[in-house]
Design an enzyme around this catalytic site. Structure first.
Site, short mmCIF file in Angstrom:
data_model
loop_
_atom_site.label_atom_id
_atom_site.label_comp_id
_atom_site.label_asym_id
_atom_site.label_seq_id
_atom_site.Cartn_x
_atom_site.Cartn_y
_atom_site.Cartn_z
N ASP A 41 0.87 -1.17 0.00
CA ASP A 41 0.00 0.00 0.00
C ASP A 41 0.91 1.23 0.00
OD1 ASP A 41 -1.76 2.02 0.47
OD2 ASP A 41 -2.60 1.20 2.32
N ASP A 137 -2.90 2.66 -5.93
CA ASP A 137 -1.77 2.64 -4.99
C ASP A 137 -1.71 1.38 -4.12
OD1 ASP A 137 -3.96 3.21 -3.52
OD2 ASP A 137 -3.14 4.94 -2.48
N GLU A 138 -2.42 0.34 -4.50
CA GLU A 138 -2.38 -0.90 -3.73
C GLU A 138 -2.34 -2.09 -4.68
OE1 GLU A 138 -5.35 -0.86 -0.05
OE2 GLU A 138 -6.16 0.04 -1.86
#
Lengths: 434, 368
Positions: A41, A137-138
């Protein structure tokens, strides 16, 4: 029988590749990776990207947000330095400026974020092909078969963190767990730059004391309904009788019970993002819209945009969803399913208007309208019809699409877009993006 | 009202008329079945204001009168009554109805009968008769092609077109079309053009018995079917049926003849493994063979059927459900399929019969 031949035999004998692999591991002592699922993350991703691209921004309060001049500009991301000033994601940009006058305010640069995200996923693929991008973003990573190559999963997590830091220049929190749920929960436990292992035996001590809102899959609405059952922590949920949860929430109730106990059987699916489920567009209006006639104008414009994007992807869809927000930002979202999939704005519009009339009183002003088309299928076979209506609309869309491809999205419009209620022509004229 | 009857007669009549009972209607009286006596006949009526069904049966009428009973309770009760003489007695003053059988009795509260709407019986403008068996066959052969899009009510009905002694019946949902022609005997020389709701005809199918003549009476906006002691009244659908004749292809480039059963079985097997959202199967026709195929994530089907072929080779895809619907009702052992192109309507008809045809629109497959 040689060891190799036996391995091959077992491999072919078990239908499921993974179980075959596990049997082989148990028989021949191949190193078993405990907690094989990782979630990386990125911390304050948008702000970190700007800091990575411009070293002068390192250590400074960087705030990425909409145009502060506009009424609806909000903070999309803030660096940890900015967060120290009390700035939160979702805050109005004006408010953020008051809190942190020295802040460096930047407009979002989506193409760079996508570029950074792609580079991070590429690094993850160096460890295992089983990478599932979960958002920009993960991403999940399954390292079940990587024990002999890279070591235990916390070791892999550390290597991954270091490579992302060295090669891309952003920090991330990595969660390690036996399944996607626990990996995700673990990643949230230490920010920024964290590395947390959350195994099943850790669930009672580390997860159960957390408020239930922290559980993956519990949003504010579900949280409220759970509070009605006096469920406040994840532990409360785990201890709650399953039949009551099932009766109250159906299938979701069962999933909640499993989740609270740290169980999740979903596989890491590298292709999940390739399957588009729905395409939608929404717009916050610059003033209140009163009356069906003007609201319908915006709905038609949205349908045109959504269907154009649906067609560009080669999709057609069956489920029309209409979302409306009023002045107090109370919202409703209603859906209806068509008998045949479509990519035609008029078909979608007809259903959206029906939903509007059924679920929204005509006197109530509207501040935001969203239309989406779900249940998408790629290259769906298209049922011909007797009187050639479908073929005619298909040709009409093809012609309009061709004109837009050649001369731009503004080159051919519906006449309603020229009326005062229309929103897309004016906006695009002002800031030139589509 | 007081009548004496037996379980079987009573139960049959109630089960027949209860199809028209409307539970969801805001008018509570429509959830009831009206009982009225006329000489030594009992007449039961139910209606949802779109369709009305009435049925009469002989009974020993002791006291004449009228009452309305809630369908929900009497349907279940009458089915469970013992095989004994049954007395039904309505108390006009209290509205309650006593049903006596042997030593037992059940009392049900009725509705005030004066609130029950009168069925507007059409005054005969045009009428003709058809043998029940034939009417049943006609309906079954076309009614499956009606649509269910309430925005286009015309396609929810079946067009009955009478010209002299010739009756043509057509239904379409724009994806397929079914057409049937019959000659009616003893019909006045008239031209009638009406659209009957598909729902009405589906109900009619269940009412028509064997060896019955069906009397049909038509007015401007209503139609009445009389089958022996049962009447079915329905409103008609207003609007203009599209000119369907011009979309039926007159020429073809390929004609095959094959056994109905073979194609139906292959179609049903292939549809099992077709995509769930759009059950599409492919037909590949060449060299006196049809290859029926389908595939999905679950697997694939490949079937070869021997056919008699005339003309070019062709590949075409259909919705398996639509194809199966036609083959089930076509009622002949062998069929002829005529095709004009991969995206043009296909014609399916029985061998040696120009009285029936079904039009099926193909699906366009897109390259993956």
């Amino acid at each position: 029988m040689t060891e190799n031949a036996l391995l091959t035999f077992i491999y072919h004998f078990t239908a499921n590749m993974r179980s075959g692999y596990n049997i082989a591991k148990q028989m021949f002592g191949v190193m078993l990776v405990r907690c094989p699922i990782l979630l990386a993350d990125m911390n304050a991703f948008y702000a970190s990207v700007h800091q990575a691209m411009d070293p002068r921004l390192k250590g400074k309060p960087v705030i990425v947000g909409g145009d502060p001049a506009k009424r609806h500009g909000i903070v999309l991301a803030a660096s940890y330095e900015a967060k120290a000033w009390g700035i939160k994601t979702g805050m109005a940009v004006g408010e953020a400026r008051d809190l942190c006058p020295e802040g460096i305010f930047l407009k979002p640069a989506y193409s760079h974020y996508v570029d950074f995200s792609t580079r991070i996923v590429r690094i993850m693929k160096d460890f295992s092909p089983l990478v599932e991008p979960f958002s920009i973003d993960e991403a999940f990573l399954d390292v079940s078969g990587c024990g002999n190559l890279f070591g235990s999963s916390p070791e892999i997590a550390l290597q991954l963190k270091n490579r992302i830091k060295d090669e891309v220049g952003v920090l991330c929190s990595v969660g390690v767990g036996p399944n996607k749920l626990l990996a995700k929960m673990a990643a949230g436990m230490q920010k920024p730059d964290g590395l947390t292992v959350l195994d099943l035996p850790d669930v009672p001590a580390k997860m159960w004391p957390l408020p239930v809102r922290e559980l993956f899959g519990v949003g504010s609405r579900l949280e409220k309904r759970l509070r009605d059952l006096n469920i406040r922590t994840i532990g409360d949920l785990a201890a709650y009788p399953l039949p009551v949860l099932q009766k109250r929430f159906g299938l979701v109730g069962h999933v909640l019970h499993l989740s609270a106990n740290g169980l999740d059987y979903s596989p890491v699916d590298p292709r999940s993002l390739e399957r588009v489920k729905s395409i939608g567009h929404q717009i916050t209006l610059s003033r209140d819209y009163y009356g069906y006639d003007v609201i319908e104008v915006v709905i038609l414009e949205l349908c045109e945009i959504v269907c154009r994007r649906v067609r560009l992807g080669g999709y057609s869809g069956r489920t029309v969803n209409l979302t409306l927000k009023d002045v107090e930002f109370l919202w409703i979202s209603r859906a209806r399913t068509l008998p045949q999939p479509t990519a035609c704005a008029v078909d979608v519009y007809r259903v959206a208007v029906e939903l509007l009339h059924r679920h929204w009183p005509s006197w109530k002003p509207v501040r935001m309208i969203g239309v989406s088309l779900g249940g998408l299928v790629k290259n769906a076979p298209e049922q011909m019809d007797l009187f050639g209506e479908k073929e005619r609309t298909r040709r009409l869309h093809a012609a309009c699409d061709w004109i837009k491809d050649r001369f731009g999205e503004q080159s051919i419009l519906r006449a309603v877009s020229l009326t005062p209620a229309g929103v897309f022509r004016d906006r695009k004229g002002e800031n030139g993006h589509g | 009202m007081k009548i004496l009857t037996n379980k079987e007669i009573l139960n049959n009549a109630v089960q027949l008329v209860q199809r028209a009972v409307s539970i969801k209607n805001p008018l509570p009286i429509l959830a009831g079945i009206k009982f009225e006596t006329r000489e030594n006949q009992v007449i039961l009526t139910a209606t949802d204001l779109d369709i009305g069904i009435r049925c009469s049966f002989p009974a020993e009428v002791i006291v004449q009168g009228t009452t309305v009973l809630p369908a929900k309770y009497i349907c279940e009760l009458f089915r469970r009554l013992p095989e004994l003489p049954i007395f039904i007695e309505a108390d006009a003053a209290t509205g309650s109805v006593t049903i006596q059988y042997g030593q037992s009795e059940t009392r049900i509260n009725g509705y005030p009968p004066e609130e029950f709407p009168e069925l507007p019986l059409p005054e005969g403008i045009n009428s003709f008769t058809l043998p029940g068996e034939l009417l049943k066959e006609i309906i079954r052969q076309v009614v499956f092609a009606t649509g269910n899009d309430e925005n286009r009510p015309v396609f929810m009905g079946v067009l009955f077109e009478i010209n002299g002694s010739e009756l043509q019946v057509v239904a379409t949902d724009t994806y397929r079309l079914a057409w049937r022609k019959v000659i009616i005997e003893n019909c006045e020389e008239t031209a009638i053009n009406l659209i009957i709701p598909g729902k009405t005809l589906n109900e009619l199918l269940k009412i028509i018995g064997i060896n019955e003549q069906i009397e049909v009476t038509v007015t401007k906006n209503q139609i009445l079917f009389v089958a022996g002691n049962v009447w079915l009244i329905s409103r008609l659908i207003e609007g203009n049926f599209p000119k369907y004749k011009q979309v039926i292809p007159q020429n073809h480039i390929l004609k095959v003849r094959l056994k109905t059963r073979d194609l139906l079985d292959a179609t049903e097997r292939a549809s099992l493994l077709a995509q769930v959202k759009s059950p599409v199967i492919k037909l590949n026709i060449s060299e006196n063979k049809i290859i029926v195929s389908s595939y999905s994530e679950a697997g694939r089907v490949h079937e070869e059927l021997d056919v008699y072929q005339e003309g070019e080779t062709l590949q075409i895809a259909f919705n398996a459900q639509y194809l199966g619907d036609v083959l089930k009702v076509i009622g002949s052992e062998e069929i002829i399929i005529e095709l004009t192109g991969p995206l043009s309507p296909g014609i399916i008809k029985p061998v040696g019969d120009n009285e029936y045809l079904s039009l099926l629109l193909p699906v366009r497959l897109r390259e993956e």
